[in-house]
Enzyme design. Structure first.
Site, PDB file in Angstrom:
ATOM      1  N   TYR A  69     -11.258  -9.995  23.467  1.00  0.00           N
ATOM      2  CA  TYR A  69     -10.250  -9.612  22.466  1.00  0.00           C
ATOM      3  C   TYR A  69      -9.304 -10.777  22.135  1.00  0.00           C
ATOM      4  CZ  TYR A  69     -12.068  -4.992  22.146  1.00  0.00           C
ATOM      5  OH  TYR A  69     -12.920  -3.939  21.871  1.00  0.00           O
ATOM      6  N   ARG A  72     -11.152 -12.648  19.592  1.00  0.00           N
ATOM      7  CA  ARG A  72     -11.111 -11.908  18.320  1.00  0.00           C
ATOM      8  C   ARG A  72      -9.744 -12.103  17.644  1.00  0.00           C
ATOM      9  NH1 ARG A  72     -13.809  -6.871  18.841  1.00  0.00           N
ATOM     10  NH2 ARG A  72     -12.918  -6.371  16.811  1.00  0.00           N
ATOM     11  N   GLN A 106     -11.639   1.465   9.785  1.00  0.00           N
ATOM     12  CA  GLN A 106     -12.088   1.358  11.179  1.00  0.00           C
ATOM     13  C   GLN A 106     -11.761  -0.039  11.703  1.00  0.00           C
ATOM     14  OE1 GLN A 106     -16.262   3.254  11.635  1.00  0.00           O
ATOM     15  NE2 GLN A 106     -16.048   2.870   9.456  1.00  0.00           N
ATOM     16  N   HIS A 124      -9.254   3.070  14.434  1.00  0.00           N
ATOM     17  CA  HIS A 124      -9.670   2.488  15.712  1.00  0.00           C
ATOM     18  C   HIS A 124      -8.615   1.553  16.297  1.00  0.00           C
ATOM     19  CE1 HIS A 124     -14.184   3.358  14.668  1.00  0.00           C
ATOM     20  NE2 HIS A 124     -13.514   4.435  15.018  1.00  0.00           N
ATOM     21  N   CYS A 153       2.238  -4.809  32.666  1.00  0.00           N
ATOM     22  CA  CYS A 153       3.403  -4.175  32.042  1.00  0.00           C
ATOM     23  C   CYS A 153       4.573  -4.262  33.036  1.00  0.00           C
ATOM     24  CB  CYS A 153       3.018  -2.718  31.783  1.00  0.00           C
ATOM     25  SG  CYS A 153       4.348  -1.634  31.272  1.00  0.00           S
ATOM     26  N   CYS A 155       6.078  -1.963  34.264  1.00  0.00           N
ATOM     27  CA  CYS A 155       5.881  -0.911  35.277  1.00  0.00           C
ATOM     28  C   CYS A 155       4.840  -1.308  36.320  1.00  0.00           C
ATOM     29  CB  CYS A 155       5.485   0.413  34.620  1.00  0.00           C
ATOM     30  SG  CYS A 155       3.717   0.530  34.198  1.00  0.00           S
ATOM     31  N   GLY A 192     -18.661  -1.174   3.483  1.00  0.00           N
ATOM     32  CA  GLY A 192     -18.824  -2.093   4.611  1.00  0.00           C
ATOM     33  C   GLY A 192     -18.913  -1.451   5.970  1.00  0.00           C
ATOM     34  N   PRO A 219     -24.511  -3.919   1.138  1.00  0.00           N
ATOM     35  CA  PRO A 219     -25.767  -4.569   0.732  1.00  0.00           C
ATOM     36  C   PRO A 219     -26.975  -3.966   1.445  1.00  0.00           C
ATOM     37  CG  PRO A 219     -24.399  -6.086   2.030  1.00  0.00           C
ATOM     38  CD  PRO A 219     -23.613  -4.836   1.862  1.00  0.00           C
TER      39      PRO A 219
HETATM   40  C1  BJW Z   1     -21.176  -5.457   4.213  1.00  0.00           C
HETATM   41  C2  BJW Z   1     -20.968  -6.795   3.989  1.00  0.00           C
HETATM   42  C3  BJW Z   1     -20.266  -7.106   2.843  1.00  0.00           C
HETATM   43  C4  BJW Z   1     -22.021  -6.682   5.794  1.00  0.00           C
HETATM   44  N1  BJW Z   1     -19.837  -6.121   2.036  1.00  0.00           N
HETATM   45  N2  BJW Z   1     -20.755  -4.498   3.415  1.00  0.00           N
HETATM   46  C5  BJW Z   1     -21.534  12.177  17.250  1.00  0.00           C
HETATM   47  C6  BJW Z   1     -22.865  11.768  17.282  1.00  0.00           C
HETATM   48  C7  BJW Z   1     -23.259  10.682  18.086  1.00  0.00           C
HETATM   49  C8  BJW Z   1     -22.339  10.008  18.888  1.00  0.00           C
HETATM   50  C9  BJW Z   1     -21.037  10.409  18.853  1.00  0.00           C
HETATM   51  C10 BJW Z   1     -20.647  11.481  18.059  1.00  0.00           C
HETATM   52  N3  BJW Z   1     -19.302  11.635  18.207  1.00  0.00           N
HETATM   53  C11 BJW Z   1     -18.858  10.706  19.062  1.00  0.00           C
HETATM   54  C12 BJW Z   1     -19.878   9.948  19.487  1.00  0.00           C
HETATM   55  C13 BJW Z   1     -19.773   8.796  20.443  1.00  0.00           C
HETATM   56  C14 BJW Z   1     -19.289   7.523  19.822  1.00  0.00           C
HETATM   57  C15 BJW Z   1     -20.271   7.147  18.721  1.00  0.00           C
HETATM   58  O1  BJW Z   1     -20.060   7.345  17.551  1.00  0.00           O
HETATM   59  N4  BJW Z   1     -21.367   6.520  19.118  1.00  0.00           N
HETATM   60  C16 BJW Z   1     -22.418   6.119  18.163  1.00  0.00           C
HETATM   61  C17 BJW Z   1     -22.467   4.589  18.095  1.00  0.00           C
HETATM   62  C18 BJW Z   1     -23.718   6.725  18.577  1.00  0.00           C
HETATM   63  N5  BJW Z   1     -17.916   7.662  19.291  1.00  0.00           N
HETATM   64  C19 BJW Z   1     -16.862   7.516  20.081  1.00  0.00           C
HETATM   65  O2  BJW Z   1     -16.974   7.280  21.264  1.00  0.00           O
HETATM   66  C20 BJW Z   1     -15.498   7.668  19.435  1.00  0.00           C
HETATM   67  N6  BJW Z   1     -14.701   8.551  20.233  1.00  0.00           N
HETATM   68  C21 BJW Z   1     -14.951   9.857  20.321  1.00  0.00           C
HETATM   69  O3  BJW Z   1     -15.795  10.417  19.664  1.00  0.00           O
HETATM   70  O4  BJW Z   1     -14.134  10.517  21.197  1.00  0.00           O
HETATM   71  C22 BJW Z   1     -14.360  11.891  21.482  1.00  0.00           C
HETATM   72  C23 BJW Z   1     -13.204  12.355  22.321  1.00  0.00           C
HETATM   73  C24 BJW Z   1     -12.438  13.413  21.874  1.00  0.00           C
HETATM   74  C25 BJW Z   1     -11.363  13.844  22.653  1.00  0.00           C
HETATM   75  C26 BJW Z   1     -11.074  13.206  23.855  1.00  0.00           C
HETATM   76  C27 BJW Z   1     -11.827  12.137  24.287  1.00  0.00           C
HETATM   77  C28 BJW Z   1     -12.908  11.691  23.517  1.00  0.00           C
HETATM   78  C29 BJW Z   1     -14.727   6.363  19.435  1.00  0.00           C
HETATM   79  C30 BJW Z   1     -15.397   5.296  18.634  1.00  0.00           C
HETATM   80  C31 BJW Z   1     -14.642   3.976  18.806  1.00  0.00           C
HETATM   81  C32 BJW Z   1     -15.387   2.825  18.182  1.00  0.00           C
HETATM   82  N7  BJW Z   1     -14.802   1.586  18.622  1.00  0.00           N
HETATM   83  C33 BJW Z   1     -15.296   0.353  18.055  1.00  0.00           C
HETATM   84  C34 BJW Z   1     -14.565  -0.822  18.762  1.00  0.00           C
HETATM   85  C35 BJW Z   1     -13.104  -0.905  18.268  1.00  0.00           C
HETATM   86  C36 BJW Z   1     -12.375  -2.062  18.845  1.00  0.00           C
HETATM   87  C37 BJW Z   1     -12.977  -3.379  18.455  1.00  0.00           C
HETATM   88  O5  BJW Z   1     -12.892  -3.775  17.271  1.00  0.00           O
HETATM   89  O6  BJW Z   1     -13.518  -4.033  19.337  1.00  0.00           O
HETATM   90  O7  BJW Z   1     -15.031   0.328  16.650  1.00  0.00           O
HETATM   91  S1  BJW Z   1     -17.064   0.146  18.115  1.00  0.00           S
HETATM   92  C38 BJW Z   1     -17.223  -0.638  16.541  1.00  0.00           C
HETATM   93  O8  BJW Z   1     -17.975   0.224  15.643  1.00  0.00           O
HETATM   94  C39 BJW Z   1     -15.800  -0.705  15.976  1.00  0.00           C
HETATM   95  C40 BJW Z   1     -16.012  -0.366  14.537  1.00  0.00           C
HETATM   96  O9  BJW Z   1     -14.806   0.086  13.959  1.00  0.00           O
HETATM   97  C41 BJW Z   1     -17.084   0.691  14.621  1.00  0.00           C
HETATM   98  C42 BJW Z   1     -17.844   0.893  13.338  1.00  0.00           C
HETATM   99  O10 BJW Z   1     -18.545  -0.262  12.986  1.00  0.00           O
HETATM  100  P1  BJW Z   1     -18.622  -0.695  11.463  1.00  0.00           P
HETATM  101  O11 BJW Z   1     -17.273  -1.020  10.972  1.00  0.00           O
HETATM  102  O12 BJW Z   1     -19.394   0.299  10.710  1.00  0.00           O
HETATM  103  O13 BJW Z   1     -19.409  -2.089  11.579  1.00  0.00           O
HETATM  104  P2  BJW Z   1     -20.980  -2.332  11.692  1.00  0.00           P
HETATM  105  O14 BJW Z   1     -21.171  -3.707  12.197  1.00  0.00           O
HETATM  106  O15 BJW Z   1     -21.658  -1.245  12.410  1.00  0.00           O
HETATM  107  O16 BJW Z   1     -21.480  -2.258  10.168  1.00  0.00           O
HETATM  108  C43 BJW Z   1     -21.068  -3.216   9.215  1.00  0.00           C
HETATM  109  C44 BJW Z   1     -21.692  -2.842   7.877  1.00  0.00           C
HETATM  110  O17 BJW Z   1     -21.201  -3.729   6.903  1.00  0.00           O
HETATM  111  C45 BJW Z   1     -23.230  -2.961   7.854  1.00  0.00           C
HETATM  112  O18 BJW Z   1     -23.779  -1.765   7.322  1.00  0.00           O
HETATM  113  C46 BJW Z   1     -23.494  -4.136   6.913  1.00  0.00           C
HETATM  114  O19 BJW Z   1     -24.653  -3.972   6.111  1.00  0.00           O
HETATM  115  C47 BJW Z   1     -22.271  -4.097   6.048  1.00  0.00           C
HETATM  116  N8  BJW Z   1     -21.891  -5.374   5.445  1.00  0.00           N
HETATM  117  N9  BJW Z   1     -21.538  -7.510   5.047  1.00  0.00           N
HETATM  118  C48 BJW Z   1     -20.139  -4.825   2.372  1.00  0.00           C
HETATM  119  N10 BJW Z   1     -20.017  -8.396   2.533  1.00  0.00           N
END
Ligand code: BJW
Length: 250
Positions: A69, A72, A106, A124, A153, A155, A192, A219
């Site tokens: 991080y 990042r 996100q 997020h 912290c 604490c 995106g 894309p």
């Molecule tokens: C372009 C481009 C250009 C390129 N122009 N486009 C239901 C079903 C299945 C699983 C689950 C479910 N519900 C929950 C889950 C579990 C899990 C999950 O979803 N897992 C799946 C992966 C299977 N979800 C969670 O765990 C979430 N929490 C939760 O559900 O809690 C329940 C709960 C309730 C009550 C109490 C306790 C718990 C939390 C999810 C947190 C995600 N965290 C991250 C890290 C954040 C910190 C960090 O930045 O390090 O978030 S993971 C990562 O993925 C990050 C992103 O925000 C997130 C999404 O990714 P994103 O933004 O879509 O990026 P990419 O790389 O995947 O895609 C990029 C896209 O851009 C591509 O399509 C390219 O083509 C495109 N692109 N250039 C336009 N120029």
């Protein structure tokens, strides 16, 4: 159908200043030089998300997680908002009524804020916030250099990045606002994101069920591509600006 320029339907809806909900993911920051997560050159390529983006990973190896991080933070500090971020801020300015616009991102990089977006929620968390893992309180700490791992912290508890990891709940207020924005909009633009991570990936479906016109900008093909009303297949920094301005609002 894949296209690169907006349809007449979309231009008409935008021209009417219909309520707009925008959901963004890492692809929107790709043209600012920040890596996305999935795919060839993505942050997860050659890295195991479970070893970097879970509370268990932080408990086991806080140094590896913090070094990731801190790196990042350095990358994001050097980056600038691109034409896509600026276009989203312009779409917001064109809808001064409070309920006319909401951005749910996100992304944790802060580029939307730097581009001028204000009516937005961070699903997020933020790269620029830290949190005491013991007390849960947010701490004003955006350092990218540390003299101990994990930093502590007042604490005595370990300080962690202020982002949402896998298995963690999204911030309640941000999620509630995003859900409301998706339900209330006439147009939902999804730009995106791979539409793989839930619950954020459920927002376009919520919008569609409530009657919105759903537009994907990406894309590459995603699970959303199969059922969005319109798919604009290209980079966000090129497509989003084509939705702004008098020529798009005739
Ligand atoms: C372009 C481009 C250009 C390129 N122009 N486009 C239901 C079903 C299945 C699983 C689950 C479910 N519900 C929950 C889950 C579990 C899990 C999950 O979803 N897992 C799946 C992966 C299977 N979800 C969670 O765990 C979430 N929490 C939760 O559900 O809690 C329940 C709960 C309730 C009550 C109490 C306790 C718990 C939390 C999810 C947190 C995600 N965290 C991250 C890290 C954040 C910190 C960090 O930045 O390090 O978030 S993971 C990562 O993925 C990050 C992103 O925000 C997130 C999404 O990714 P994103 O933004 O879509 O990026 P990419 O790389 O995947 O895609 C990029 C896209 O851009 C591509 O399509 C390219 O083509 C495109 N692109 N250039 C336009 N120029």
């Amino acid at each position: 159908m894949d296209r690169r320029s907006p349809s007449e339907t979309l231009l008409r809806l935008l021209g009417e200043r219909s309520a707009l909900f925008v959901l963004t993911g890492a692809g929107v920051s790709a043209e600012s030089g920040l890596a996305t997560f999935r795919g060839p050159d993505g942050l997860w390529e050659g890295r195991d998300p479970a070893s970097l983006a879970t509370p268990e990973a932080f408990a086991r190896d806080p140094e590896t997680v913090w070094r990731f991080y801190a790196w990042r933070r350095r990358q994001a500090r050097r980056a600038s908002p691109n034409a896509g971020h600026l276009a989203i801020a312009a779409l917001e300015r064109a809808r001064p009524q409070t309920d006319g616009f909401l951005l749910a991102t996100q992304n944790v990089d802060g580029l939307h804020e730097r581009a001028g977006s204000t009516r937005m929620v961070r699903l997020h968390g933020s790269l620029w916030r830290s949190r005491c893992a013991a007390e849960g309180v947010e701490i004003d700490d955006d350092r990218d250099e540390f003299d101990e791992f994990p930093p502590r912290c007042a604490c005595g508890g370990p300080i962690r990045p202020g982002v949402v990891w896998f298995g963690e709940a999204l911030p309640e207020a941000a999620w509630a606002l995003a859900e409301r924005g998706a339900r209330a909009c006439a147009i939902a633009i999804v730009a995106g994101t791979s539409s793989l991570v839930y619950p954020a990936a459920a927002l376009p479906d919520i919008a569609k069920r409530a009657g919105a016109y759903v537009v994907e900008i990406n894309p590459e093909h995603t699970p959303l591509s199969d059922w969005a009303h319109e798919r604009l297949a290209g980079p966000a920094g090129e497509i989003l600006p084509s939705l702004v301005g008098p020529e798009a609002h005739r």
